[in-house]
Design a protein around this motif. Structure first.
Motif, PDB file in Angstrom:
ATOM      1  N   HIS B  90       0.827  -1.195   0.000  1.00 52.85           N
ATOM      2  CA  HIS B  90       0.000   0.000   0.000  1.00 52.85           C
ATOM      3  C   HIS B  90       0.874   1.262   0.000  1.00 52.85           C
ATOM      4  O   HIS B  90       0.663   2.197  -0.768  1.00 52.85           O
ATOM      5  CB  HIS B  90      -0.911  -0.034   1.244  1.00 52.85           C
ATOM      6  CG  HIS B  90      -1.957   1.013   1.223  1.00 52.85           C
ATOM      7  ND1 HIS B  90      -3.073   0.939   0.408  1.00 52.85           N
ATOM      8  CD2 HIS B  90      -2.046   2.198   1.886  1.00 52.85           C
ATOM      9  CE1 HIS B  90      -3.812   2.023   0.590  1.00 52.85           C
ATOM     10  NE2 HIS B  90      -3.203   2.808   1.487  1.00 52.85           N
ATOM     11  N   GLY B  91       1.880   1.218   0.869  1.00 51.50           N
ATOM     12  CA  GLY B  91       2.812   2.343   0.965  1.00 51.50           C
ATOM     13  C   GLY B  91       3.553   2.567  -0.344  1.00 51.50           C
ATOM     14  O   GLY B  91       3.819   3.713  -0.740  1.00 51.50           O
ATOM     15  N   HIS B  92       3.859   1.462  -1.019  1.00 51.76           N
ATOM     16  CA  HIS B  92       4.566   1.559  -2.302  1.00 51.76           C
ATOM     17  C   HIS B  92       3.687   2.270  -3.343  1.00 51.76           C
ATOM     18  O   HIS B  92       4.160   3.120  -4.097  1.00 51.76           O
ATOM     19  CB  HIS B  92       4.946   0.143  -2.780  1.00 51.76           C
ATOM     20  CG  HIS B  92       5.758   0.146  -4.033  1.00 51.76           C
ATOM     21  ND1 HIS B  92       5.706  -0.881  -4.943  1.00 51.76           N
ATOM     22  CD2 HIS B  92       6.624   1.057  -4.533  1.00 51.76           C
ATOM     23  CE1 HIS B  92       6.516  -0.599  -5.963  1.00 51.76           C
ATOM     24  NE2 HIS B  92       7.089   0.563  -5.725  1.00 51.76           N
ATOM     25  N   MET B  93       2.393   1.910  -3.329  1.00 53.91           N
ATOM     26  CA  MET B  93       1.469   2.553  -4.278  1.00 53.91           C
ATOM     27  C   MET B  93       1.386   4.058  -4.005  1.00 53.91           C
ATOM     28  O   MET B  93       1.390   4.871  -4.928  1.00 53.91           O
ATOM     29  CB  MET B  93       0.060   1.930  -4.174  1.00 53.91           C
ATOM     30  CG  MET B  93      -0.050   0.532  -4.758  1.00 53.91           C
ATOM     31  SD  MET B  93       0.480   0.504  -6.491  1.00 53.91           S
ATOM     32  CE  MET B  93       1.806  -0.684  -6.406  1.00 53.91           C
ATOM     33  N   ASP B  94       1.324   4.411  -2.712  1.00 49.65           N
ATOM     34  CA  ASP B  94       1.277   5.833  -2.348  1.00 49.65           C
ATOM     35  C   ASP B  94       2.523   6.558  -2.841  1.00 49.65           C
ATOM     36  O   ASP B  94       2.451   7.674  -3.355  1.00 49.65           O
ATOM     37  CB  ASP B  94       1.181   5.998  -0.819  1.00 49.65           C
ATOM     38  CG  ASP B  94      -0.179   5.574  -0.296  1.00 49.65           C
ATOM     39  OD1 ASP B  94      -1.110   5.429  -1.127  1.00 49.65           O
ATOM     40  OD2 ASP B  94      -0.301   5.370   0.928  1.00 49.65           O
ATOM     41  N   LEU B  95       3.645   5.889  -2.662  1.00 49.61           N
ATOM     42  CA  LEU B  95       4.926   6.479  -3.069  1.00 49.61           C
ATOM     43  C   LEU B  95       4.927   6.744  -4.576  1.00 49.61           C
ATOM     44  O   LEU B  95       5.288   7.832  -5.031  1.00 49.61           O
ATOM     45  CB  LEU B  95       6.050   5.509  -2.674  1.00 49.61           C
ATOM     46  CG  LEU B  95       7.504   5.910  -2.916  1.00 49.61           C
ATOM     47  CD1 LEU B  95       8.400   5.170  -1.934  1.00 49.61           C
ATOM     48  CD2 LEU B  95       7.980   5.602  -4.317  1.00 49.61           C
ATOM     49  N   LEU B  96       4.498   5.739  -5.363  1.00 49.65           N
ATOM     50  CA  LEU B  96       4.502   5.888  -6.818  1.00 49.65           C
ATOM     51  C   LEU B  96       3.531   6.986  -7.249  1.00 49.65           C
ATOM     52  O   LEU B  96       3.824   7.751  -8.178  1.00 49.65           O
ATOM     53  CB  LEU B  96       4.145   4.553  -7.491  1.00 49.65           C
ATOM     54  CG  LEU B  96       5.184   3.448  -7.308  1.00 49.65           C
ATOM     55  CD1 LEU B  96       4.728   2.172  -8.015  1.00 49.65           C
ATOM     56  CD2 LEU B  96       6.555   3.866  -7.828  1.00 49.65           C
ATOM     57  N   GLU B  97       2.422   7.046  -6.533  1.00 45.66           N
ATOM     58  CA  GLU B  97       1.422   8.078  -6.836  1.00 45.66           C
ATOM     59  C   GLU B  97       2.029   9.474  -6.616  1.00 45.66           C
ATOM     60  O   GLU B  97       1.866  10.379  -7.433  1.00 45.66           O
ATOM     61  CB  GLU B  97       0.201   7.863  -5.915  1.00 45.66           C
ATOM     62  CG  GLU B  97      -0.845   8.957  -5.951  1.00 45.66           C
ATOM     63  CD  GLU B  97      -1.613   8.995  -7.285  1.00 45.66           C
ATOM     64  OE1 GLU B  97      -1.573   7.966  -7.999  1.00 45.66           O
ATOM     65  OE2 GLU B  97      -2.193  10.045  -7.580  1.00 45.66           O
ATOM     66  N   CYS B  98       2.725   9.636  -5.501  1.00 48.46           N
ATOM     67  CA  CYS B  98       3.383  10.918  -5.200  1.00 48.46           C
ATOM     68  C   CYS B  98       4.408  11.266  -6.271  1.00 48.46           C
ATOM     69  O   CYS B  98       4.489  12.407  -6.732  1.00 48.46           O
ATOM     70  CB  CYS B  98       4.081  10.862  -3.844  1.00 48.46           C
ATOM     71  SG  CYS B  98       2.971  11.000  -2.449  1.00 48.46           S
ATOM     72  N   ALA B 100       4.499  10.262  -9.351  1.00 49.06           N
ATOM     73  CA  ALA B 100       3.848  10.526 -10.631  1.00 49.06           C
ATOM     74  C   ALA B 100       3.227  11.917 -10.654  1.00 49.06           C
ATOM     75  O   ALA B 100       3.170  12.557 -11.701  1.00 49.06           O
ATOM     76  CB  ALA B 100       2.788   9.457 -10.905  1.00 49.06           C
ATOM     77  N   THR B 101       2.785  12.387  -9.486  1.00 49.63           N
ATOM     78  CA  THR B 101       2.100  13.679  -9.467  1.00 49.63           C
ATOM     79  C   THR B 101       3.010  14.801  -8.965  1.00 49.63           C
ATOM     80  O   THR B 101       2.555  15.904  -8.709  1.00 49.63           O
ATOM     81  CB  THR B 101       0.844  13.608  -8.575  1.00 49.63           C
ATOM     82  OG1 THR B 101       1.233  13.120  -7.280  1.00 49.63           O
ATOM     83  CG2 THR B 101      -0.207  12.683  -9.170  1.00 49.63           C
ATOM     84  N   GLY B 102       4.276  14.483  -8.815  1.00 48.23           N
ATOM     85  CA  GLY B 102       5.240  15.527  -8.424  1.00 48.23           C
ATOM     86  C   GLY B 102       5.141  15.947  -6.970  1.00 48.23           C
ATOM     87  O   GLY B 102       5.639  17.007  -6.594  1.00 48.23           O
ATOM     88  N   LYS B 103       4.482  15.122  -6.141  1.00 52.80           N
ATOM     89  CA  LYS B 103       4.413  15.445  -4.716  1.00 52.80           C
ATOM     90  C   LYS B 103       5.639  14.880  -3.998  1.00 52.80           C
ATOM     91  O   LYS B 103       6.357  14.049  -4.560  1.00 52.80           O
ATOM     92  CB  LYS B 103       3.151  14.831  -4.102  1.00 52.80           C
ATOM     93  CG  LYS B 103       1.879  15.537  -4.520  1.00 52.80           C
ATOM     94  CD  LYS B 103       0.695  14.993  -3.734  1.00 52.80           C
ATOM     95  CE  LYS B 103      -0.617  15.431  -4.357  1.00 52.80           C
ATOM     96  NZ  LYS B 103      -1.601  14.349  -4.416  1.00 52.80           N
TER      97      LYS B 103
END
Lengths: 85, 302
Positions: B90-98, B100-103
């Motif tokens: 789950h944490g990995h998905m959050d990381l990739l999302e960040c 990808a969106t420049g967060k």
């Protein structure tokens, strides 16, 4: 309480000295009594807080903190300048 | 363009260093590394007969030893610690999302057991302490490490990742001070052999904040640190290419290094800034190594 007496209390609390501060004269050398460089910095910060003063950079040296009377003299000098200003 | 940027650009143009896009982080060319290697061989030969052993450290040290060193008391602004992703799917998905969106994707990074080594001799002390009391007469160790300091700069002589070669003397106060004095003299002889204009001056470390002003003044008053200064990008602010340090019993006490008689060890070190000395050679003798003075080439390449 005189400045020197207050300074003496702060030295006892923050000086981390291996000896009883009561055994050190006002003009006794704090470094030879075991005051480390790092403890002298903590002492400086505690004195600034107690007297609500800020040591100017020219006073940030070993001489200023070499003895209880040297510290008290520096504190009195800064306080006098602050009142005059 | 100032002298620092102009010298750095010349080094890039000639392919002696390669830019990474971050100030202070550079790839080195084969020629640059060859000079470093030759200089290290030269310095190792000088101290050969007095050295008990040699060590080379990786660029990281244990977080526990880093904490013991007291580095965060004095130089918090320069330190680097290693953090890593320790999460789940789950944490990995959050990381990739960040990402990808420049967060900011680094929020979930957790501390590891490692810090970047800030000074080459730090990893030595806990090793010595674990061995128990030193032999009679102490030890002298030749060592080398990559070091990290967080101080991005256009000055090629102020890198964030660089190597220090050191000799470290661990013994009593007299032995440590004598060692430092010997190397101050030898340091000047080395600079003379390399035809580098240099002088020794008393110095202080860049301690942090107002408290640091006091620690720096105290270090100078006690003459604990000297530097070998060479003009690289400025003659007004010459660069410290070597340093000669007496730590009193600070490290002996911090890590619990005992002498043969049970007292805390006193330590001293001489550090050679390998990139800085190499840059000084390029600055003073030109960017073509083949054109360096014959005597300098003979010193390094024999």
């Amino acid at each position: 309480m005189s400045t020197a007496e207050t300074v003496r209390e702060i030295v006892a609390k923050h000086g981390k000295l291996p000896v009883d501060v009561g055994s050190i004269a006002d003009d006794g050398d704090l470094y030879s009594a075991g005051l480390s460089s790092f403890a002298s910095v903590q002492l400086m910060l505690a004195i600034e807080e107690e007297f609500d003063i800020e040591f100017p950079e020219t006073m940030l040296n070993r001489g200023t903190f070499a003895s209880i009377s040297a510290i008290a003299k520096a504190v009195d000098t800064i306080c006098a300048e602050q009142q005059a200003a | 363009m100032d002298a620092q940027t102009s010298f750095l650009d010349k080094l890039f143009d000639r392919g002696i260093l390669h830019s990474s896009g971050v100030d202070g982080l550079y790839a080195r060319s084969g020629a640059f590394e060859d000079v470093i290697r030759r200089f290290e061989d030269y310095v190792l030969k000088i101290g050969e007969g007095e050295t008990s052993e040699a060590m080379v450290f990786p660029p990281g040290m244990t977080m526990a030893d880093f904490e013991t060193s007291g580095y965060m008391k004095n130089f918090p602004q320069l330190a680097g610690t290693v953090h890593a992703f320790c999460g789940d799917n789950h944490g990995h998905m959050d990381l990739l999302e960040c990402m990808a969106t420049g967060k900011d994707w680094t929020e979930g990074q957790k501390r590891t057991d490692l810090a970047l080594t800030p000074a080459a001799c730090y990893p030595l002390y806990p090793i010595l302490a674990r061995r128990g009391p030193l032999p009679e007469g102490g030890v002298t160790v030749a060592l080398q490490s990559y070091c990290f300091r967080h101080e991005p700069s256009k000055d090629p002589a102020r890198m964030q990742m660089f190597r220090q070669r050191e000799y470290v003397r661990v013994g009593n106060a007299d032995e440590a001070i004598e060692f430092r004095e010997t190397w101050k003299r030898r340091g000047k002889e080395i600079m003379d052999a390399l035809h580098l204009p240099a002088h020794v001056d008393v110095a202080n470390d860049p301690f942090f904040g107002r408290a640091g002003k006091m620690l720096g003044a105290s270090q100078r008053e006690q003459e604990l640190k000297f530097e070998m200064l060479v003009a690289i990008t400025s003659s007004e602010n010459p660069t410290a290419c070597m340093s000669f340090n007496y730590h009193m019993d600070n490290f002996g006490k911090a890590w619990g290094i005992a002498r043969a008689d049970g007292e805390p060890a006193h330590t001293a070190c001489v550090g050679f800034g390998l990139e800085r000395i190499t840059l000084a050679l390029f600055r003073h003798h030109g960017l073509e190594i083949e054109n360096w003075p014959e005597a300098v080439r003979a010193t390094l390449w024999g």
